[in-house]
Design an enzyme around this catalytic site. Structure first.
Site, PDB file in Angstrom:
ATOM      1  N   VAL A 192      20.978  89.193-108.073  1.00 32.83           N
ATOM      2  CA  VAL A 192      21.176  89.987-107.047  1.00 32.83           C
ATOM      3  C   VAL A 192      20.876  89.571-105.537  1.00 32.83           C
ATOM      4  O   VAL A 192      19.958  88.626-104.954  1.00 32.83           O
ATOM      5  CB  VAL A 192      19.230  90.784-107.358  1.00 32.83           C
ATOM      6  CG1 VAL A 192      19.255  91.513-105.897  1.00 32.83           C
ATOM      7  CG2 VAL A 192      19.777  90.896-108.505  1.00 32.83           C
ATOM      8  N   CYS A 193      21.226  90.061-104.569  1.00 29.51           N
ATOM      9  CA  CYS A 193      21.527  88.675-103.440  1.00 29.51           C
ATOM     10  C   CYS A 193      20.607  90.349-102.354  1.00 29.51           C
ATOM     11  O   CYS A 193      20.852  91.479-102.255  1.00 29.51           O
ATOM     12  CB  CYS A 193      22.899  89.573-102.594  1.00 29.51           C
ATOM     13  SG  CYS A 193      23.816  87.537-103.223  1.00 29.51           S
ATOM     14  N   LEU A 194      19.141  89.076-102.060  1.00 26.96           N
ATOM     15  CA  LEU A 194      18.796  90.011-100.629  1.00 26.96           C
ATOM     16  C   LEU A 194      18.431  89.107-100.297  1.00 26.96           C
ATOM     17  O   LEU A 194      17.475  87.693-100.936  1.00 26.96           O
ATOM     18  CB  LEU A 194      17.449  90.762-101.457  1.00 26.96           C
ATOM     19  CG  LEU A 194      16.916  92.320-101.410  1.00 26.96           C
ATOM     20  CD1 LEU A 194      17.728  93.381-100.865  1.00 26.96           C
ATOM     21  CD2 LEU A 194      15.587  92.412-102.149  1.00 26.96           C
TER      22      LEU A 194
END
Length: 375
Positions: free
Chosen positions: A153-155
């Site tokens: 998850v890219c955040l």
């Protein structure tokens, strides 16, 4: 399924239902059309101090207990017909959680259920949680530029993406709730194609709209298949026996679930969300049918498959979709129209052939209709 967060995960050791039951009265609905919200805590008012945490310091345990207690309070987790969030905490490992998010309205993820594994590391809250998406089409689908098929998850809040000033994790002010709401609102968006860095330069251009439409079409198919059909099939349809007569063996199959799910452990959504999954689809059944039939109509006609920049749903391509009835006869007639089974009026222009995405969507919608009828 996404890549496990680590061998120490209670989910990686075959313990597929390590979660406690929700607190009495924790499952509530605001109305007949609202998904069920499940308590974030264990059966006690505060999660028990876990065993096996090694040298975890008192402040970390206090912070985790406080966050879990906050999440369990009514009204904390998002709960609406548009999108909801559910959280379950491992009964004996308060550093391990699962979350499930229903895709927001007006997005290619609408009403799909997406499950995440969450670990609060040994140095939490100095560092952000580790979050891994489990709904990945068994490693075959990258649902979003920020959601990899390996589960990453890219955040910026998680430190997995370099955001702007002040967008990173703060030990004092950032929380798990903030992470979940950020995923819900910043990743599950109407036009996820433009989440890819640099693509915003073609936003609202003819080429950008066309590329975004194509991107959304494939994500709609994947949402119906892996975030609707699969979780429903895994709780409604028993696994059939394998060639040796042993139920649940490697060759065991579920006629509605995706092929990949039949050679991996059943229930990648996990039985900890079984009640929430069942009630979500039961309460939202009619709305979901209208939604996917509208998607079918748009896919068949080549209409717009993306919502407006304001986040509202696009106008349906076929007026009949708006007035679609749940009655069997109306649904059958609508499907016949989409598939071209009805004769076209004399002199009417020929319909374009269905795209591969439209054919795949029709297949998954038929499976979904069968499963929803079982509720």
């Amino acid at each position: 399924m996404g890549t496990p967060l680590g061998a120490s995960s209670p989910f990686a050791a075959g313990s597929y239902n390590p979660f406690s039951s929700p607190a009495p009265g924790a499952a509530t609905t605001a109305s007949v059309s609202v998904s069920v919200s499940v308590s974030a805590s264990s059966s006690s008012s505060r999660p028990a101090v876990p065993s096996g945490l090694g040298s975890a310091n008192r402040s970390r345990i206090k912070r985790m207990a406080q966050e879990h207690a906050d999440l369990s309070r009514p009204g904390t987790l998002p709960l609406s017909t548009g999108s909801s969030v559910w959280v379950r905490v491992c009964a004996d490992r308060m550093d391990w959680c699962k979350a499930m998010i229903s895709g927001p309205a007006g997005t290619p993820y609408e009403n799909g259920l997406f499950v995440f594994d969450i670990n609060l590391p040994a140095d939490y809250p100095r560092v952000p949680p580790k979050v891994n998406l489990q709904t990945t089409g068994y490693g075959s689908v990258r649902f979003n530029p920020n959601l990899y098929n390996c589960g990453k998850v890219c955040l910026s809040l998680l430190g997995t993406w370099s955001g702007g000033q002040g967008e990173g994790w703060s030990e004092q002010s950032s929380t798990l709730l903030q992470v979940l709401v950020s995923i819900q609102s910043l990743i599950f968006v109407a036009d996820p194609y433009f989440n890819e860095p640099g693509y915003e330069t073609i936003y609202n251009t003819p080429s950008g709209r066309a590329l975004s439409r194509q991107y959304n079409e494939s994500r709609r198919v994947a949402t119906v298949q892996y975030a609707m059909v699969d979780p429903l099939a895994q709780i409604l349809v028993p696994m059939t026996s394998d060639a040796t007569g042993s139920a649940g063996g490697v060759a065991a199959t579920n006629p509605y679930a995706s092929p990949a799910s039949n050679v991996r452990r059943p229930g990648h959504h996990g039985t900890e969300f079984e009640d929430a999954t069942r009630q979500h689809f039961a309460l939202r059944r009619d709305a979901i049918l209208r939604q996917v039939h509208c998607w079918q109509a748009e896919a068949a006609s080549g209409g717009s498959a993306s919502a407006t920049s304001a986040g509202t749903a696009p106008a349906p391509t076929y007026a009949s979709v708006v007035a679609h009835s749940a009655a069997t006869a109306a649904a059958a007639a609508h499907m016949a129209t989409i598939t071209g089974a009805q004769s076209a009026p004399v002199g009417a222009p020929a319909k374009p052939p269905l795209t591969q995405h439209a054919i795949m969507l029709n297949t998954q919608v038929r499976r979904l209709e069968d499963l929803l009828a079982m509720l």
